[in-house]
Design a protein around this motif. Structure first.
Motif, PDB file in Angstrom:
ATOM      1  N   HIS A  72       1.237  -0.892   0.175  1.00 55.70           N
ATOM      2  CA  HIS A  72      -0.075   0.300  -0.129  1.00 55.70           C
ATOM      3  C   HIS A  72       0.874   1.102  -0.054  1.00 55.70           C
ATOM      4  N   LEU A  73       2.073   1.235  -0.404  1.00 53.62           N
ATOM      5  CA  LEU A  73       3.171   2.409   0.116  1.00 53.62           C
ATOM      6  C   LEU A  73       3.757   2.386  -0.841  1.00 53.62           C
ATOM      7  N   ALA A  74       3.795   1.709  -2.289  1.00 56.38           N
ATOM      8  CA  ALA A  74       4.810   1.488  -3.342  1.00 56.38           C
ATOM      9  C   ALA A  74       4.513   2.705  -4.009  1.00 56.38           C
ATOM     10  N   GLU A  75       2.967   3.601  -4.398  1.00 60.17           N
ATOM     11  CA  GLU A  75       2.787   4.376  -4.909  1.00 60.17           C
ATOM     12  C   GLU A  75       3.923   5.740  -4.153  1.00 60.17           C
ATOM     13  N   ALA A  76       3.367   6.156  -2.652  1.00 56.04           N
ATOM     14  CA  ALA A  76       3.645   7.272  -2.070  1.00 56.04           C
ATOM     15  C   ALA A  76       5.752   6.705  -2.232  1.00 56.04           C
ATOM     16  N   ALA A  77       6.211   5.945  -2.593  1.00 58.68           N
ATOM     17  CA  ALA A  77       7.196   5.077  -2.791  1.00 58.68           C
ATOM     18  C   ALA A  77       8.006   5.976  -4.438  1.00 58.68           C
ATOM     19  N   VAL A  78       7.258   6.031  -4.858  1.00 61.74           N
ATOM     20  CA  VAL A  78       7.496   6.465  -6.064  1.00 61.74           C
ATOM     21  C   VAL A  78       7.289   8.059  -6.072  1.00 61.74           C
ATOM     22  N   ARG A  79       6.996   8.711  -5.702  1.00 63.13           N
ATOM     23  CA  ARG A  79       6.502   9.511  -5.194  1.00 63.13           C
ATOM     24  C   ARG A  79       7.527  10.493  -4.868  1.00 63.13           C
ATOM     25  N   ALA A  80       8.065   9.878  -3.911  1.00 61.58           N
ATOM     26  CA  ALA A  80       8.862  10.551  -3.147  1.00 61.58           C
ATOM     27  C   ALA A  80      10.214  10.826  -3.781  1.00 61.58           C
ATOM     28  N   MET A  95       0.741   9.945 -13.256  1.00 63.05           N
ATOM     29  CA  MET A  95       0.328   9.090 -13.840  1.00 63.05           C
ATOM     30  C   MET A  95       1.946   7.787 -13.811  1.00 63.05           C
ATOM     31  N   LEU A  96       2.560   8.155 -13.790  1.00 62.66           N
ATOM     32  CA  LEU A  96       3.561   7.035 -13.567  1.00 62.66           C
ATOM     33  C   LEU A  96       3.536   6.357 -11.601  1.00 62.66           C
ATOM     34  N   ALA A  97       3.548   7.259 -10.526  1.00 57.68           N
ATOM     35  CA  ALA A  97       2.965   6.727  -9.381  1.00 57.68           C
ATOM     36  C   ALA A  97       2.128   6.277  -8.910  1.00 57.68           C
ATOM     37  N   SER A  98       0.753   6.202  -9.379  1.00 56.00           N
ATOM     38  CA  SER A  98      -0.206   5.537  -9.551  1.00 56.00           C
ATOM     39  C   SER A  98      -0.515   4.428 -10.490  1.00 56.00           C
ATOM     40  N   ASP A  99       0.059   4.286 -11.949  1.00 55.86           N
ATOM     41  CA  ASP A  99       0.702   3.492 -11.954  1.00 55.86           C
ATOM     42  C   ASP A  99       1.010   1.558 -11.425  1.00 55.86           C
ATOM     43  N   VAL A 100       2.417   2.813 -10.140  1.00 54.44           N
ATOM     44  CA  VAL A 100       3.675   1.395 -10.233  1.00 54.44           C
ATOM     45  C   VAL A 100       2.214   0.574  -9.165  1.00 54.44           C
ATOM     46  N   GLY A 101       1.914   2.131  -8.114  1.00 57.40           N
ATOM     47  CA  GLY A 101       0.877   1.932  -7.097  1.00 57.40           C
ATOM     48  C   GLY A 101       0.267   0.222  -7.552  1.00 57.40           C
ATOM     49  N   ALA A 102      -0.333   0.132  -8.242  1.00 59.48           N
ATOM     50  CA  ALA A 102      -1.955  -0.461  -9.302  1.00 59.48           C
ATOM     51  C   ALA A 102      -0.890  -1.783  -9.589  1.00 59.48           C
ATOM     52  N   LEU A 103      -0.015  -1.459 -10.239  1.00 61.37           N
ATOM     53  CA  LEU A 103       1.216  -2.943 -10.872  1.00 61.37           C
ATOM     54  C   LEU A 103       1.596  -3.381  -9.704  1.00 61.37           C
ATOM     55  N   ASN A 135      16.353 -15.536  -9.582  1.00 62.61           N
ATOM     56  CA  ASN A 135      16.131 -16.201  -8.149  1.00 62.61           C
ATOM     57  C   ASN A 135      15.211 -15.123  -7.229  1.00 62.61           C
ATOM     58  N   VAL A 136      14.719 -15.036  -7.388  1.00 61.65           N
ATOM     59  CA  VAL A 136      13.281 -15.113  -7.066  1.00 61.65           C
ATOM     60  C   VAL A 136      12.540 -15.536  -7.631  1.00 61.65           C
ATOM     61  N   ARG A 137      10.551 -16.025  -6.346  1.00 61.34           N
ATOM     62  CA  ARG A 137       9.881 -16.244  -7.199  1.00 61.34           C
ATOM     63  C   ARG A 137       9.235 -15.907  -8.091  1.00 61.34           C
ATOM     64  N   ALA A 138       8.928 -15.069  -8.666  1.00 61.07           N
ATOM     65  CA  ALA A 138       8.584 -14.309  -9.964  1.00 61.07           C
ATOM     66  C   ALA A 138       8.855 -12.615  -9.840  1.00 61.07           C
ATOM     67  N   ARG A 139       9.091 -11.623 -10.624  1.00 66.71           N
ATOM     68  CA  ARG A 139       9.313 -10.668 -11.521  1.00 66.71           C
ATOM     69  C   ARG A 139       8.201 -10.069 -12.307  1.00 66.71           C
ATOM     70  N   LEU A 140       7.963  -8.534 -11.467  1.00 65.49           N
ATOM     71  CA  LEU A 140       7.271  -7.944 -12.491  1.00 65.49           C
ATOM     72  C   LEU A 140       8.211  -7.037 -12.870  1.00 65.49           C
ATOM     73  N   LEU A 141       7.824  -6.644 -14.525  1.00 65.12           N
ATOM     74  CA  LEU A 141       8.861  -5.772 -15.291  1.00 65.12           C
ATOM     75  C   LEU A 141       8.257  -4.746 -15.918  1.00 65.12           C
ATOM     76  N   CYS A 142       8.415  -3.581 -15.958  1.00 62.03           N
ATOM     77  CA  CYS A 142       7.973  -2.742 -17.098  1.00 62.03           C
ATOM     78  C   CYS A 142       8.856  -1.660 -17.187  1.00 62.03           C
ATOM     79  N   THR A 143       8.895  -1.658 -17.986  1.00 61.97           N
ATOM     80  CA  THR A 143       9.989  -0.960 -19.378  1.00 61.97           C
ATOM     81  C   THR A 143       9.449   1.126 -19.465  1.00 61.97           C
ATOM     82  N   TYR A 144       8.932   1.813 -18.998  1.00 61.64           N
ATOM     83  CA  TYR A 144       8.986   2.971 -19.256  1.00 61.64           C
ATOM     84  C   TYR A 144       9.101   3.623 -20.198  1.00 61.64           C
ATOM     85  N   ARG A 145      10.146   3.440 -20.334  1.00 64.50           N
ATOM     86  CA  ARG A 145      11.121   4.605 -21.422  1.00 64.50           C
ATOM     87  C   ARG A 145      12.249   3.601 -21.463  1.00 64.50           C
TER      88      ARG A 145
END
Length: 210
Positions: A72-80, A95-103, A135-145
């Protein structure tokens, strides 16, 4: 099959998970839990104004971030991170912060975790040039640029014609070594070749940290 329906790229047969499922609905990411699926890709088109904004940002203003946070703090971390890099408040920054939070929320729900390792990597070099398995269970990747992540079945990693690429702005969840369902993961991925003319790449990486 219409363009809006998911498709499965059956890379090869065998007991290992090696298939890639692709669709235009975000729910496709949850299919990473299905037998035989090594990667799930949400193929989406970036907002044109957002893409112009992020492509035009100077390197020093691109938010570089490495942290472990409750989902629940992912979006706030991006804003900071944006504020610490002198990125003025605007619609696109939100949009960037909210997208990271949603993902982050999507991955947390898919893997049933509450704590995430969150990274925004800014790089002009190739970070992971060799095909590998994380070496993780799973990893999410998104290239914004910049260009998206490349992937290939492990048994044909040297065949250039078999390499596929996640589109820029698309979202991919790859299984890693620690995926615990009795299936070995046989799909590898890597960073794409550097493109200096396009400036630094901005990559989102989210791992479970529980």
């Amino acid at each position: 099959m219409t363009a809006l329906e998911p498709k499965v790229d059956a890379l090869s047969s065998g007991p290992a998970a090696r298939d890639v499922i692709i669709g235009r609905d975000p729910d496709i990411l949850a299919d990473i839990r299905d037998p035989g699926i090594a990667a799930a890709i949400w193929r989406r088109m970036p907002d044109p104004e957002f893409q112009r904004w992020v492509n035009d940002l100077p390197k020093d203003n691109l938010p570089d971030l490495r942290t472990v946070v409750p989902v629940h703090l992912a979006e706030a971390a991006v804003r900071a991170a944006c504020e610490s890099h002198g990125l003025p408040a605007c619609r696109e920054r939100n949009m960037l912060a909210s997208d990271v939070g949603a993902l982050a929320l999507m991955l947390a729900k898919t893997l049933t975790v509450r704590l995430l390792r969150l990274r925004l990597d800014v790089s002009e070099d190739v970070m992971c040039p060799k095909f590998h398995l994380d070496n993780v269970r799973a990893r999410l990747l998104c290239t914004y640029r910049g260009p998206g992540t490349e992937y290939v079945p492990e048994n044909v990693a040297e065949e250039l014609g078999r390499i596929r690429q996640v589109p820029s702005g698309g979202v991919a969840v790859f299984r890693g070594r620690q995926w615990s369902c009795g299936e070995r993961t046989a799909l590898l991925h890597r960073s794409p070749a550097a493109t200096p003319a396009g400036g630094p790449r901005l990559l989102l990486v989210i791992d479970p940290a529980d």
